[in-house]
Design a protein around this motif. Structure first.
Motif, PDB file in Angstrom:
ATOM      1  N   GLN A  10     -29.838   3.091 -11.677  1.00 56.37           N
ATOM      2  CA  GLN A  10     -29.798   3.216 -13.134  1.00 56.37           C
ATOM      3  C   GLN A  10     -29.625   1.839 -13.776  1.00 56.37           C
ATOM      4  O   GLN A  10     -29.425   1.725 -14.976  1.00 56.37           O
ATOM      5  CB  GLN A  10     -28.635   4.138 -13.545  1.00 56.37           C
ATOM      6  CG  GLN A  10     -28.822   5.576 -13.082  1.00 56.37           C
ATOM      7  CD  GLN A  10     -27.756   6.508 -13.626  1.00 56.37           C
ATOM      8  OE1 GLN A  10     -26.880   6.119 -14.393  1.00 56.37           O
ATOM      9  NE2 GLN A  10     -27.818   7.759 -13.229  1.00 56.37           N
ATOM     10  N   LYS A  12     -30.980  -1.284 -15.276  1.00 55.86           N
ATOM     11  CA  LYS A  12     -32.243  -1.690 -15.913  1.00 55.86           C
ATOM     12  C   LYS A  12     -32.719  -3.063 -15.424  1.00 55.86           C
ATOM     13  O   LYS A  12     -33.918  -3.327 -15.373  1.00 55.86           O
ATOM     14  CB  LYS A  12     -32.073  -1.700 -17.438  1.00 55.86           C
ATOM     15  CG  LYS A  12     -31.884  -0.305 -18.031  1.00 55.86           C
ATOM     16  CD  LYS A  12     -31.734  -0.354 -19.542  1.00 55.86           C
ATOM     17  CE  LYS A  12     -31.557   1.048 -20.113  1.00 55.86           C
ATOM     18  NZ  LYS A  12     -31.372   1.026 -21.582  1.00 55.86           N
ATOM     19  N   SER A  31     -37.310   5.201 -12.668  1.00 49.42           N
ATOM     20  CA  SER A  31     -35.995   5.117 -12.041  1.00 49.42           C
ATOM     21  C   SER A  31     -35.215   6.403 -12.273  1.00 49.42           C
ATOM     22  O   SER A  31     -35.715   7.342 -12.904  1.00 49.42           O
ATOM     23  CB  SER A  31     -35.208   3.937 -12.611  1.00 49.42           C
ATOM     24  OG  SER A  31     -34.769   4.235 -13.931  1.00 49.42           O
TER      25      SER A  31
END
Length: 206
Positions: A10, A12, A31
């Motif tokens: 998770q 970024k 993702s």
């Protein structure tokens, strides 16, 4: 053939890093942030490789898509490889970078500079649906300093000294770090094998 790959994170920043790689391979990167359901995989392996494989395989079986997972951390020779798989929670479950760094320095306080060799290690695991999990390993060698230096990066970066540059990881720009980090090395290894892996996967489906 598959047109997208899921990254088991998770984060970024990680997603952006892998997106730059897979764009060149013609794959769209998604993702865990793109999934409606939350998938939590317990990382209970004894090695970086075991944890990465478990994440990739578990998530791929659930979503039936190609999945890339990574596990990484710091291995200090004088501490028999610690903190290793416990790098993020070395000082406790809170995953506190400052507390982890303080504990590491405490553990090494009687160790001379020349004996403080260490490696950042990154294992990437890729699982295609119904296929075996394939892995590559990247590493970055350095030494643990006596005190934190630099304000960039995160985790153990302020303590991880690179003799060839006379800087810690935390004193590098993002561009410099991305060229020589353990994850960068793992991506170099992945690039060497990716086309072969895809070819093998295609052969299996025939």
């Amino acid at each position: 053939m598959y047109k997208e790959i899921f990254i088991a994170t998770q984060n970024k920043g990680k997603v952006a890093e892998f997106d730059a790689f897979f764009q060149k391979k013609g794959l769209k990167v998604k993702s865990l942030l793109d999934l409606e359901e939350e998938i939590d995989v317990v990382e209970d392996g004894d090695t970086f490789e075991e944890n990465a494989i478990k994440k990739a395989k578990t998530i791929s079986e659930i979503i039936n898509r190609p999945v890339l997972a990574d596990d990484s951390g710091l291995s200090v020779d004088a501490l028999n490889g610690e903190p290793g798989i416990y790098s993020a929670r070395y000082a406790g479950a809170e995953k506190d970078d400052e507390a982890n760094n303080k504990k590491l320095l405490k553990e090494l306080e009687d160790v001379e500079s020349k004996e403080r060799s260490a490696r950042f290690i990154c294992v990437l695991a890729v699982c295609f649906p119904g296929g075996e999990v394939k892995t590559v390993t990247g590493e970055c060698k350095g030494r643990i300093t006596q005190q934190p230096q630099g304000s960039h990066g995160f985790g153990y970066d302020p303590l991880f000294y690179l003799p060839q540059l006379n800087k810690t990881m935390a004193e590098l720009t993002r561009e410099e770090k991305n060229k020589l980090s353990h994850r960068a090395d793992a991506l170099i290894q992945l690039n060497k094998l990716w086309d072969k892996w895809v070819e093998d996967e295609t052969d299996l489906k025939r």
